[in-house]
Motif scaffolding. Structure first.
Motif, PDB file in Angstrom:
ATOM      1  N   ALA A   1      33.513  39.271  43.576  1.00 44.26           N
ATOM      2  CA  ALA A   1      34.264  39.328  42.109  1.00 44.26           C
ATOM      3  C   ALA A   1      35.047  40.631  42.131  1.00 44.26           C
ATOM      4  O   ALA A   1      35.246  40.885  41.119  1.00 44.26           O
ATOM      5  CB  ALA A   1      33.324  39.150  41.108  1.00 44.26           C
ATOM      6  N   GLY A   2      35.274  41.168  43.209  1.00 47.27           N
ATOM      7  CA  GLY A   2      36.050  42.533  43.311  1.00 47.27           C
ATOM      8  C   GLY A   2      35.209  43.388  42.638  1.00 47.27           C
ATOM      9  O   GLY A   2      33.874  43.556  42.830  1.00 47.27           O
ATOM     10  N   ARG A   3      35.760  44.292  41.553  1.00 47.50           N
ATOM     11  CA  ARG A   3      35.000  45.236  40.942  1.00 47.50           C
ATOM     12  C   ARG A   3      34.288  44.669  39.943  1.00 47.50           C
ATOM     13  O   ARG A   3      33.364  45.452  39.185  1.00 47.50           O
ATOM     14  CB  ARG A   3      35.828  46.526  40.625  1.00 47.50           C
ATOM     15  N   SER A   4      34.369  43.400  39.578  1.00 47.60           N
ATOM     16  CA  SER A   4      33.740  42.656  38.320  1.00 47.60           C
ATOM     17  C   SER A   4      32.517  42.148  38.804  1.00 47.60           C
ATOM     18  O   SER A   4      32.237  40.793  38.084  1.00 47.60           O
ATOM     19  CB  SER A   4      34.876  41.811  37.748  1.00 47.60           C
ATOM     20  N   GLY A   5      31.656  42.506  39.638  1.00 46.53           N
ATOM     21  CA  GLY A   5      30.308  41.677  40.067  1.00 46.53           C
ATOM     22  C   GLY A   5      29.628  42.541  41.013  1.00 46.53           C
ATOM     23  O   GLY A   5      30.128  43.772  41.407  1.00 46.53           O
ATOM     24  N   PRO A   6      28.677  41.878  41.379  1.00 52.10           N
ATOM     25  CA  PRO A   6      27.678  42.540  42.512  1.00 52.10           C
ATOM     26  C   PRO A   6      28.503  42.774  43.822  1.00 52.10           C
ATOM     27  O   PRO A   6      29.502  41.944  44.193  1.00 52.10           O
ATOM     28  CB  PRO A   6      26.521  41.685  42.708  1.00 52.10           C
ATOM     29  N   ALA A   7      28.071  43.656  44.541  1.00 52.51           N
ATOM     30  CA  ALA A   7      28.811  44.021  45.947  1.00 52.51           C
ATOM     31  C   ALA A   7      27.505  43.890  47.002  1.00 52.51           C
ATOM     32  O   ALA A   7      26.422  44.140  46.674  1.00 52.51           O
ATOM     33  CB  ALA A   7      29.479  45.267  46.066  1.00 52.51           C
ATOM     34  N   PHE A   8      28.056  43.755  48.004  1.00 55.21           N
ATOM     35  CA  PHE A   8      27.057  43.566  49.249  1.00 55.21           C
ATOM     36  C   PHE A   8      27.617  44.048  50.579  1.00 55.21           C
ATOM     37  O   PHE A   8      28.791  44.428  50.981  1.00 55.21           O
ATOM     38  CB  PHE A   8      26.692  41.964  49.467  1.00 55.21           C
ATOM     39  N   ILE A   9      26.613  44.546  51.359  1.00 54.57           N
ATOM     40  CA  ILE A   9      26.953  44.830  52.718  1.00 54.57           C
ATOM     41  C   ILE A   9      26.256  43.505  53.517  1.00 54.57           C
ATOM     42  O   ILE A   9      24.910  43.192  53.392  1.00 54.57           O
ATOM     43  CB  ILE A   9      26.425  46.276  53.410  1.00 54.57           C
TER      44      ILE A   9
END
Length: 453
Positions: free
Chosen positions: A342-350
């Motif tokens: 979601a880009g900057r609008s959600g969780p991020a992952f490696i």
């Protein structure tokens, strides 16, 4: 997972009866009755005109098209059968597969013979809103609670599959649950009806023709009887929802009864899923990925499977695993990739290469993330993502496609202008935003669509 109409179109050229060039004399004479001769002459004129009109209709109309069922049967016998025969399919198998089968015109993405595919109307679809809609707690919990129950009930089988294939049982359970509700989902369609219809008149006829030939081969080889060939509306088979080509490549007999049965056998179903993942490169001993926090100083445009770094390098840049947990030591020297669905609008992952193996099952970042997240929750309990999904989206697919075309015109690689905001689109958005003095969000929104017009 894993693809051929006679031109009969003269539609649009037929003049409706109300538009035929009726002579103004009819209207002018309608009130005259100056003697019987005039009236008889008028009747003769009207009758003659009617004959001319009917003749014109027949001449202007296209040759009467055969009913669609007849066209389908002709296609089966004159087009499909010669290819099937050349590939070793017996007449007996062919006739049994298509006995009583008619094209199912309720299936999606069909094009009537002689017509061109219509440009789809604008449609709101959940996957083009906030990606968070894909992860409703009710949906995720149905997979995770069901997975834990079946993990205990099938512990010995799962352990044996893990030993042979090196794929964690929790991952297999998550896929099984997502694909067919652990086998509870009804498969109401006849696979030959679905695949036959789509091979005859779908927008991707070649793809479905290949799958139809594989389904015929499956029956010809005695791997399943015609009556067992029940599928989804897309032609996917059994509890793991394999397309026929995938069945031929990956289905295995794990229960030792002499045939791979993905409709009724749990061991065969789970082992077949494992075999599929191994075929596409599952790396034994590696995780699928980790939820992380990404500092604002790190560009979201670094996302993608072609921009990998050692996980230790991502950590050195300031990316941290959530909940203050360290990355496993065995993962630090291995390659990882930034994922921000979601880009900057959600969780991020490696994520690791295993994430992209999951994506081979269904070519969607959200699907692969659902499976990885579901597997974690089956293994460790129902804890949700640490970060929340923002209220982004609300766009039509056509809006996103227009945005993609605008970015392509400016030299950005968005993958394809298909209305799907994949990683190439997301990071291209981020690069354009950064280059135009905007905060990089890496996700489409209405203002961005307007700005790029």
């Amino acid at each position: 997972m894993s693809r051929r109409l006679s031109p009969t179109s003269c539609a649009g050229e037929k003049a409706p009866l109300s538009k035929l060039p009726i002579s103004p004399l009819v209207g002018e004479m309608s009130g005259r009755t100056e003697g019987g001769a005039t009236e008889r002459g008028l009747r003769k004129f009207s009758f003659a005109f009617l004959l001319v009109a009917l003749t014109l209709i027949l001449l202007i109309s296209p040759a009467s098209a055969a009913p669609i069922d007849d066209q389908f049967r002709a296609w089966l016998q004159n087009d499909l059968w010669p290819e099937a025969k050349a590939k070793g399919i017996s007449r007996k198998t062919f006739e049994a597969a298509f006995n009583g089968v008619k094209p199912n015109l309720k299936l999606p993405d069909l094009v009537m013979p002689g017509k061109k595919a219509k440009t789809p109307l604008k449609q709101h679809q959940a996957e083009f809103g906030s990606p968070g809609a894909y992860f409703t707690e009710k949906t995720v919990r149905a997979v995770t609670s069901g997975g834990r129950a079946r993990k205990a009930a099938n512990a010995r089988t799962i352990a044996a599959i893990e030993q042979r294939y090196g794929v964690p049982g929790d991952m297999l359970l998550a896929i099984w649950g997502r694909e067919s509700g652990f086998g509870a989902a009804k498969m109401p369609y006849d696979a030959f009806e679905v695949l036959g219809t789509k091979a005859f008149m779908a927008t991707r006829k070649d793809f479905f023709r290949t799958e139809l030939m594989a389904a015929l081969e499956l029956v010809e080889r005695g791997l399943a009887p015609v009556g067992a060939m029940k599928s989804s509306w897309a032609g996917a088979l059994g509890q793991p929802q394999f397309m026929p080509t995938s069945f031929l490549k990956h289905a295995v007999d794990f229960d030792g009864d002499g045939r791979a049965d993905i409709w009724n056998s749990k061991p065969d179903t789970l082992a077949s899923i494992a075999n599929y993942l191994v075929h596409y490169g599952w790396v034994k001993g590696r995780e699928w990925g980790f939820e992380v926090t990404v500092p604002e100083a790190i560009s979201c445009s670094l996302e993608g499977p072609d921009q990998g770094k050692r996980i230790s390098e991502w950590a050195d840049m300031g990316i941290k695993r959530v909940a203050a947990r360290p990355f496993p030591a065995r993962e630090l020297k291995a390659e990882g990739f930034l994922l921000m669905p979601a880009g900057r609008s959600g969780p991020a992952f490696i994520v690791t290469p295993n994430f992209y193996v999951l994506k081979q099952y269904n070519t969607s970042d959200l699907y692969a993330l659902f499976i990885g997240h579901g597997a974690d929750r089956i293994a460790h309990g129902d804890s949700n993502f640490s970060s929340s999904w923002g209220a982004v989206g609300g766009l039509y697919r056509s809006d996103i496609a227009a945005l993609q075309r605008a970015l392509e015109a400016k030299g950005y690689d968005v993958g394809s202008a298909d209305g799907l905001p994949g990683f190439k689109t997301r990071r291209s958005i981020g690069k354009w935003q950064a280059g135009n003095g905007r905060a990089a969000t890496c996700f489409p929104d209405a203002d961005l669509v307007t700005a790029l017009k």
